[in-house]
Motif scaffolding. Structure first.
Motif, short mmCIF file in Angstrom:
data_model
loop_
_atom_site.label_atom_id
_atom_site.label_comp_id
_atom_site.label_asym_id
_atom_site.label_seq_id
_atom_site.Cartn_x
_atom_site.Cartn_y
_atom_site.Cartn_z
N PHE A 1 -52.60 102.73 -44.09
CA PHE A 1 -52.11 102.22 -45.37
C PHE A 1 -52.68 103.06 -46.50
CE2 PHE A 1 -49.94 98.28 -44.24
CZ PHE A 1 -50.29 98.18 -42.90
N CYS A 2 -51.90 104.06 -46.92
CA CYS A 2 -52.35 104.99 -47.96
C CYS A 2 -51.67 104.69 -49.30
CB CYS A 2 -52.06 106.42 -47.51
SG CYS A 2 -52.72 107.66 -48.61
N ALA A 3 -50.66 103.81 -49.29
CA ALA A 3 -49.91 103.54 -50.52
C ALA A 3 -50.79 102.88 -51.57
CB ALA A 3 -48.72 102.63 -50.20
N ASP B 1 -52.63 112.01 -57.65
CA ASP B 1 -51.76 113.03 -58.23
C ASP B 1 -52.40 114.41 -58.32
OD1 ASP B 1 -49.44 114.00 -59.22
OD2 ASP B 1 -49.78 113.36 -61.28
N LYS C 1 -55.60 118.05 -49.41
CA LYS C 1 -55.14 116.81 -48.75
C LYS C 1 -54.62 117.10 -47.35
CE LYS C 1 -54.56 113.93 -52.78
NZ LYS C 1 -53.71 113.36 -53.83
N PHE D 1 -57.13 102.48 -46.94
CA PHE D 1 -57.76 103.33 -47.95
C PHE D 1 -58.45 102.41 -48.95
CE2 PHE D 1 -56.73 107.94 -47.97
CZ PHE D 1 -56.12 108.01 -46.74
N LYS E 1 -63.78 95.83 -47.98
CA LYS E 1 -62.37 95.91 -47.55
C LYS E 1 -62.27 96.07 -46.04
CE LYS E 1 -60.57 97.33 -51.97
NZ LYS E 1 -60.34 98.36 -52.96
N LEU F 1 -51.86 95.39 -46.32
CA LEU F 1 -52.95 95.70 -45.38
C LEU F 1 -53.65 94.42 -44.94
CD1 LEU F 1 -54.88 97.64 -43.89
CD2 LEU F 1 -56.16 97.88 -46.03
N ASN G 1 -61.94 106.84 -51.55
CA ASN G 1 -61.99 107.95 -52.51
C ASN G 1 -62.31 107.44 -53.90
OD1 ASN G 1 -58.41 108.71 -51.98
ND2 ASN G 1 -59.36 106.85 -52.74
N PRO H 1 -47.97 90.40 -52.43
CA PRO H 1 -48.61 90.22 -51.13
C PRO H 1 -49.50 91.42 -50.80
CG PRO H 1 -46.27 90.73 -50.87
CD PRO H 1 -46.51 90.54 -52.34
N SER I 1 -49.95 107.38 -58.28
CA SER I 1 -49.87 107.93 -56.92
C SER I 1 -48.67 108.86 -56.79
CB SER I 1 -49.76 106.80 -55.90
OG SER I 1 -49.48 107.33 -54.63
N SER I 2 -48.93 110.07 -56.25
CA SER I 2 -47.87 111.07 -56.06
C SER I 2 -47.28 111.01 -54.66
CB SER I 2 -48.46 112.47 -56.26
OG SER I 2 -49.44 112.72 -55.24
N GLY I 3 -47.98 110.33 -53.75
CA GLY I 3 -47.56 110.31 -52.34
C GLY I 3 -48.13 111.46 -51.51
N MET J 1 -51.13 112.37 -50.48
CA MET J 1 -52.09 112.06 -49.41
C MET J 1 -51.36 111.42 -48.22
SD MET J 1 -55.41 112.33 -48.79
CE MET J 1 -55.03 112.77 -47.13
#
Ligand code: PMT
Length: 215
Positions: free
Chosen positions: A85-87, A172, A195, A136, A150, A120, A162, A117, A24-26, A28
């Motif tokens: 919550f995209c992380a 990324d 994005k 996400f 989910k 989300l 996605n 934990p 993950s690049s962050g 989004m």
């Protein structure tokens, strides 16, 4: 409205110099934070380690591990009317972090992992969050089935799914192609877009879902 957004990967240390993480690049999550700001909202961005600069005008909370992200969200989610919550949170961490750098000795090395934990998944059940909840879903197969699972299990209002098996979208890169699964059973597929374009569309959909008095 006040938006809380999580973005980026988490890093789970193995020893003082190594960690478990993901691609993950962050981009989004940061695009979502920027789009919410541009639409005139207040934003708290809880971010794992990324190479991006935090946008000006928001509350920025940098974290490293899933547990740190959990704690940061737990103490701030009640200020928000919308939580996105995209992380890409690491599902597992090393059970026991070595105090010194692990030396290369045996041919094989086994790491014991324990579950982190589910941030989300805790929003409704542990934190008692009553606002709009957007998750996400990063899937490599059966996208709709996993996303709907989910949506229900984590009691979300919206899941943004996605396909992370593709190299041209999601992790990324600058583009994404997402399917939206709403709690009322409707689905909307957005086309291949940057994005930033996806983020602007998503903020619009989310604001339309929010009760009038919260806007
Ligand atoms: O950062 P980029 O390079 O721009 O890439 C964007 C992205 C691919 C990371 C993003 O679009 C995305 O899919 N984010 C979710 C990644 C993920 O971990 O999905 P998941 O299906 O494993 O998790 C489901 C949901 O639960 C997600 O909202 C996730 O943030 C959340 N989660 C997961 C595990 C955990 N321990 N805590 C969580 O909050």
């Amino acid at each position: 409205m006040h938006f809380l957004v999580t973005a980026g990967p988490t890093r789970e240390p193995i020893d003082p110099v190594r960690f478990l993480s993901n691609r993950s690049s962050g981009k989004m999550g940061y695009a979502l934070a920027e789009a919410a700001l541009a639409a005139g909202h207040t934003v708290t961005l809880v971010s794992g380690p990324v190479a991006l600069t935090a946008p000006e005008g928001l509350t920025f909370v940098p974290v490293e591990t899933a547990q740190e992200m959990y704690d940061a969200v737990a103490t701030r989610i009640h200020d928000a009317g919308v939580a996105i919550f995209c992380a890409a949170v690491a599902d597992y961490r090393v059970a026991s972090i070595a105090e010194e750098k692990i030396k290369k000795s045996a041919d094989e090395l086994t790491l014991r992992l324990v579950q982190n934990p589910d941030i989300l998944g805790s929003a409704r059940s542990v934190f008692g969050f009553g606002g709009l909840l957007v998750g996400f879903a990063a899937e490599t197969n059966d996208l709709a089935r996993h996303a709907l699972d989910k949506l229900r299990r984590k009691k979300c209002d919206l899941i943004v799914a996605n396909d992370v098996s593709r190299r041209d979208i999601a992790f990324d890169c600058d583009f994404n192609e997402v399917s939206l699964f709403f709690a009322d059973g409707t689905r909307e597929d957005l086309p291949f877009l940057t994005k930033h374009e996806i983020a602007a569309a998503l903020i619009g959909r989310i604001v339309a879902l929010a009760p009038q008095e919260r806007q």
